[in-house]
Design a protein around this motif. Sequence first.
Motif, PDB file in Angstrom:
ATOM      1  N   SER A  69      50.640  58.183   1.136  1.00  0.00           N
ATOM      2  CA  SER A  69      49.957  56.960   1.563  1.00  0.00           C
ATOM      3  C   SER A  69      50.983  55.926   2.024  1.00  0.00           C
ATOM      4  O   SER A  69      52.001  55.724   1.382  1.00  0.00           O
ATOM      5  CB  SER A  69      49.154  56.430   0.372  1.00  0.00           C
ATOM      6  N   VAL A  70      50.737  55.319   3.174  1.00  0.00           N
ATOM      7  CA  VAL A  70      51.659  54.290   3.676  1.00  0.00           C
ATOM      8  C   VAL A  70      50.892  53.013   3.973  1.00  0.00           C
ATOM      9  O   VAL A  70      49.742  53.056   4.405  1.00  0.00           O
ATOM     10  CB  VAL A  70      52.399  54.730   4.970  1.00  0.00           C
ATOM     11  N   ASP A  71      51.542  51.892   3.750  1.00  0.00           N
ATOM     12  CA  ASP A  71      50.938  50.605   4.084  1.00  0.00           C
ATOM     13  C   ASP A  71      51.248  50.279   5.533  1.00  0.00           C
ATOM     14  O   ASP A  71      52.393  50.227   5.925  1.00  0.00           O
ATOM     15  CB  ASP A  71      51.515  49.506   3.189  1.00  0.00           C
ATOM     16  N   VAL A  72      50.206  50.041   6.307  1.00  0.00           N
ATOM     17  CA  VAL A  72      50.410  49.580   7.675  1.00  0.00           C
ATOM     18  C   VAL A  72      50.144  48.078   7.687  1.00  0.00           C
ATOM     19  O   VAL A  72      49.041  47.652   7.366  1.00  0.00           O
ATOM     20  CB  VAL A  72      49.466  50.298   8.663  1.00  0.00           C
ATOM     21  N   PRO A  73      51.166  47.282   8.012  1.00  0.00           N
ATOM     22  CA  PRO A  73      50.959  45.828   7.983  1.00  0.00           C
ATOM     23  C   PRO A  73      50.017  45.366   9.083  1.00  0.00           C
ATOM     24  O   PRO A  73      49.842  46.064  10.084  1.00  0.00           O
ATOM     25  CB  PRO A  73      52.368  45.262   8.193  1.00  0.00           C
ATOM     26  N   GLY A  74      49.420  44.218   8.894  1.00  0.00           N
ATOM     27  CA  GLY A  74      48.561  43.655   9.937  1.00  0.00           C
ATOM     28  C   GLY A  74      49.394  43.247  11.132  1.00  0.00           C
ATOM     29  O   GLY A  74      50.593  43.059  11.026  1.00  0.00           O
ATOM     30  N   LYS A  75      48.756  43.154  12.284  1.00  0.00           N
ATOM     31  CA  LYS A  75      49.500  42.698  13.452  1.00  0.00           C
ATOM     32  C   LYS A  75      48.539  42.109  14.468  1.00  0.00           C
ATOM     33  O   LYS A  75      47.324  42.203  14.337  1.00  0.00           O
ATOM     34  CB  LYS A  75      50.288  43.857  14.062  1.00  0.00           C
ATOM     35  N   LYS A  76      49.124  41.479  15.476  1.00  0.00           N
ATOM     36  CA  LYS A  76      48.332  40.947  16.582  1.00  0.00           C
ATOM     37  C   LYS A  76      48.459  41.872  17.778  1.00  0.00           C
ATOM     38  O   LYS A  76      49.521  42.431  18.023  1.00  0.00           O
ATOM     39  CB  LYS A  76      48.854  39.561  16.979  1.00  0.00           C
ATOM     40  N   VAL A  77      47.383  42.027  18.487  1.00  0.00           N
ATOM     41  CA  VAL A  77      47.422  42.799  19.733  1.00  0.00           C
ATOM     42  C   VAL A  77      46.797  41.973  20.852  1.00  0.00           C
ATOM     43  O   VAL A  77      45.946  41.124  20.611  1.00  0.00           O
ATOM     44  CB  VAL A  77      46.687  44.156  19.605  1.00  0.00           C
ATOM     45  N   LEU A  78      47.265  42.244  22.068  1.00  0.00           N
ATOM     46  CA  LEU A  78      46.730  41.535  23.229  1.00  0.00           C
ATOM     47  C   LEU A  78      45.478  42.230  23.720  1.00  0.00           C
ATOM     48  O   LEU A  78      45.439  43.458  23.855  1.00  0.00           O
ATOM     49  CB  LEU A  78      47.797  41.494  24.335  1.00  0.00           C
ATOM     50  N   TYR A  79      44.456  41.453  23.971  1.00  0.00           N
ATOM     51  CA  TYR A  79      43.195  42.003  24.412  1.00  0.00           C
ATOM     52  C   TYR A  79      42.794  41.356  25.732  1.00  0.00           C
ATOM     53  O   TYR A  79      42.851  40.137  25.869  1.00  0.00           O
ATOM     54  CB  TYR A  79      42.145  41.739  23.325  1.00  0.00           C
ATOM     55  N   PHE A  80      42.436  42.175  26.715  1.00  0.00           N
ATOM     56  CA  PHE A  80      41.993  41.658  28.012  1.00  0.00           C
ATOM     57  C   PHE A  80      40.530  42.009  28.207  1.00  0.00           C
ATOM     58  O   PHE A  80      40.140  43.167  28.082  1.00  0.00           O
ATOM     59  CB  PHE A  80      42.829  42.267  29.142  1.00  0.00           C
ATOM     60  N   LYS A  81      39.740  41.016  28.469  1.00  0.00           N
ATOM     61  CA  LYS A  81      38.331  41.250  28.752  1.00  0.00           C
ATOM     62  C   LYS A  81      38.078  40.994  30.232  1.00  0.00           C
ATOM     63  O   LYS A  81      38.356  39.910  30.732  1.00  0.00           O
ATOM     64  CB  LYS A  81      37.464  40.335  27.895  1.00  0.00           C
ATOM     65  N   VAL A  82      37.576  41.997  30.920  1.00  0.00           N
ATOM     66  CA  VAL A  82      37.346  41.892  32.356  1.00  0.00           C
ATOM     67  C   VAL A  82      36.240  40.884  32.635  1.00  0.00           C
ATOM     68  O   VAL A  82      35.204  40.890  31.975  1.00  0.00           O
ATOM     69  CB  VAL A  82      36.963  43.266  32.937  1.00  0.00           C
ATOM     70  N   GLY A  83      36.469  40.012  33.613  1.00  0.00           N
ATOM     71  CA  GLY A  83      35.477  38.999  33.976  1.00  0.00           C
ATOM     72  C   GLY A  83      34.294  39.609  34.708  1.00  0.00           C
ATOM     73  O   GLY A  83      34.394  40.680  35.303  1.00  0.00           O
ATOM     74  N   LYS A  84      33.199  38.895  34.652  1.00  0.00           N
ATOM     75  CA  LYS A  84      31.944  39.377  35.230  1.00  0.00           C
ATOM     76  C   LYS A  84      32.076  39.599  36.746  1.00  0.00           C
ATOM     77  O   LYS A  84      31.684  40.646  37.260  1.00  0.00           O
ATOM     78  CB  LYS A  84      30.868  38.331  34.964  1.00  0.00           C
ATOM     79  N   ALA A  85      32.656  38.626  37.432  1.00  0.00           N
ATOM     80  CA  ALA A  85      32.776  38.718  38.894  1.00  0.00           C
ATOM     81  C   ALA A  85      33.635  39.916  39.287  1.00  0.00           C
ATOM     82  O   ALA A  85      33.335  40.618  40.249  1.00  0.00           O
ATOM     83  CB  ALA A  85      33.366  37.432  39.460  1.00  0.00           C
ATOM     84  N   LEU A  86      34.684  40.153  38.523  1.00  0.00           N
ATOM     85  CA  LEU A  86      35.567  41.284  38.815  1.00  0.00           C
ATOM     86  C   LEU A  86      34.833  42.597  38.582  1.00  0.00           C
ATOM     87  O   LEU A  86      34.906  43.522  39.390  1.00  0.00           O
ATOM     88  CB  LEU A  86      36.830  41.202  37.955  1.00  0.00           C
ATOM     89  N   LYS A  87      34.116  42.676  37.484  1.00  0.00           N
ATOM     90  CA  LYS A  87      33.334  43.873  37.155  1.00  0.00           C
ATOM     91  C   LYS A  87      32.381  44.207  38.288  1.00  0.00           C
ATOM     92  O   LYS A  87      32.255  45.358  38.708  1.00  0.00           O
ATOM     93  CB  LYS A  87      32.528  43.583  35.890  1.00  0.00           C
ATOM     94  N   GLU A  88      31.713  43.165  38.777  1.00  0.00           N
ATOM     95  CA  GLU A  88      30.729  43.378  39.838  1.00  0.00           C
ATOM     96  C   GLU A  88      31.405  43.757  41.153  1.00  0.00           C
ATOM     97  O   GLU A  88      30.933  44.645  41.854  1.00  0.00           O
ATOM     98  CB  GLU A  88      29.850  42.129  40.007  1.00  0.00           C
ATOM     99  N   ALA A  89      32.515  43.100  41.457  1.00  0.00           N
ATOM    100  CA  ALA A  89      33.226  43.382  42.703  1.00  0.00           C
ATOM    101  C   ALA A  89      33.702  44.834  42.748  1.00  0.00           C
ATOM    102  O   ALA A  89      33.734  45.463  43.797  1.00  0.00           O
ATOM    103  CB  ALA A  89      34.413  42.439  42.864  1.00  0.00           C
ATOM    104  N   LEU A  90      34.041  45.368  41.581  1.00  0.00           N
ATOM    105  CA  LEU A  90      34.537  46.736  41.500  1.00  0.00           C
ATOM    106  C   LEU A  90      33.472  47.763  41.831  1.00  0.00           C
ATOM    107  O   LEU A  90      33.763  48.874  42.254  1.00  0.00           O
ATOM    108  CB  LEU A  90      35.002  47.023  40.077  1.00  0.00           C
ATOM    109  N   ASN A  91      32.227  47.394  41.574  1.00  0.00           N
ATOM    110  CA  ASN A  91      31.168  48.380  41.656  1.00  0.00           C
ATOM    111  C   ASN A  91      30.115  48.065  42.702  1.00  0.00           C
ATOM    112  O   ASN A  91      29.046  48.644  42.697  1.00  0.00           O
ATOM    113  CB  ASN A  91      30.520  48.552  40.282  1.00  0.00           C
TER     114      ASN A  91
END
Lengths: 95, 94
Positions: A69-91
Motif C-alpha cells: 500500500s502506498v500513499d498518493v499525496p493530493g495534487k492540483k491538475v489543470l482542467y480545460f473545459k471547451v466553450g460552447k461556441a467552440l464545441k458548436e463550431a467543431l461540429n
Amino acid sequence: MTKSVLIEKVAEKIEGLTRNQTEIVVDTVFDSIKKALMRGEKIEIRGFGNFRLKTRNPRKARNPKTGESVDVPGKKVLYFKVGKALKEALNSEQK
Amino acid sequence: MTKADLVDAIFEKVGLSKKEAQDIIEILFDTIRQTFAEGESVKISGFGTFNVRKKMARRGRNPKTGEDLEITPRRVITFRVSNELKEQIEKLDA
C-alpha cells in the motif's frame, strides 16, 4: 500546428503588426493564463473555453507488483473545459 | 481572469492601444478555432497541446427518460498540459 506557425498566421492577418510583436502578444497571453492559474484563478475565454485547477484528493494506492500500500499525496491538475461556441463550431460544417 | 485582463496585459507589455490588443486577442483565438475546424491540433510549447479527436457514432441513452438514441459522430477537443506546466502546478499546495 506549433506556436511559431500560429504566430505567423496571426501576424499575416493583422496589418502593421510585425512577427516579433505578434510573438510577444502570443507569449503574453499564455504567460498571463499560466500566472493566473498559479494564483488559483479561473480563466474564462468566451467562445473558447475555461481553464482552472482541480484538486485531486490524497489517496491510498497499491503497488501492483508487490501489493504494497502506498500513499498518493493530493495534487492540483489543470482542467480545460471547451466553450460552447467552440464545441458548436467543431461540429457544424463537417461530416 | 477574462479576455479583458489579457487585453490589459498586452496593452502594458506591447505598445498597442486597447482596441488593437482586443482585436489581436480575438484573431488569436479565432485562428486557433479555425485550426481545430480543419481537424488540426495546436501545440503551445511550455503550455500544452489541444488535440482534435473524432468520435464515432454510438448508441446512447437519455439518462432521464431511459430512451435509446444515437449519439451522432462528432469532434471534441482534449487538452493535455505540458510537462513543464504540470510540474509547476503539482508543486502548489493541494
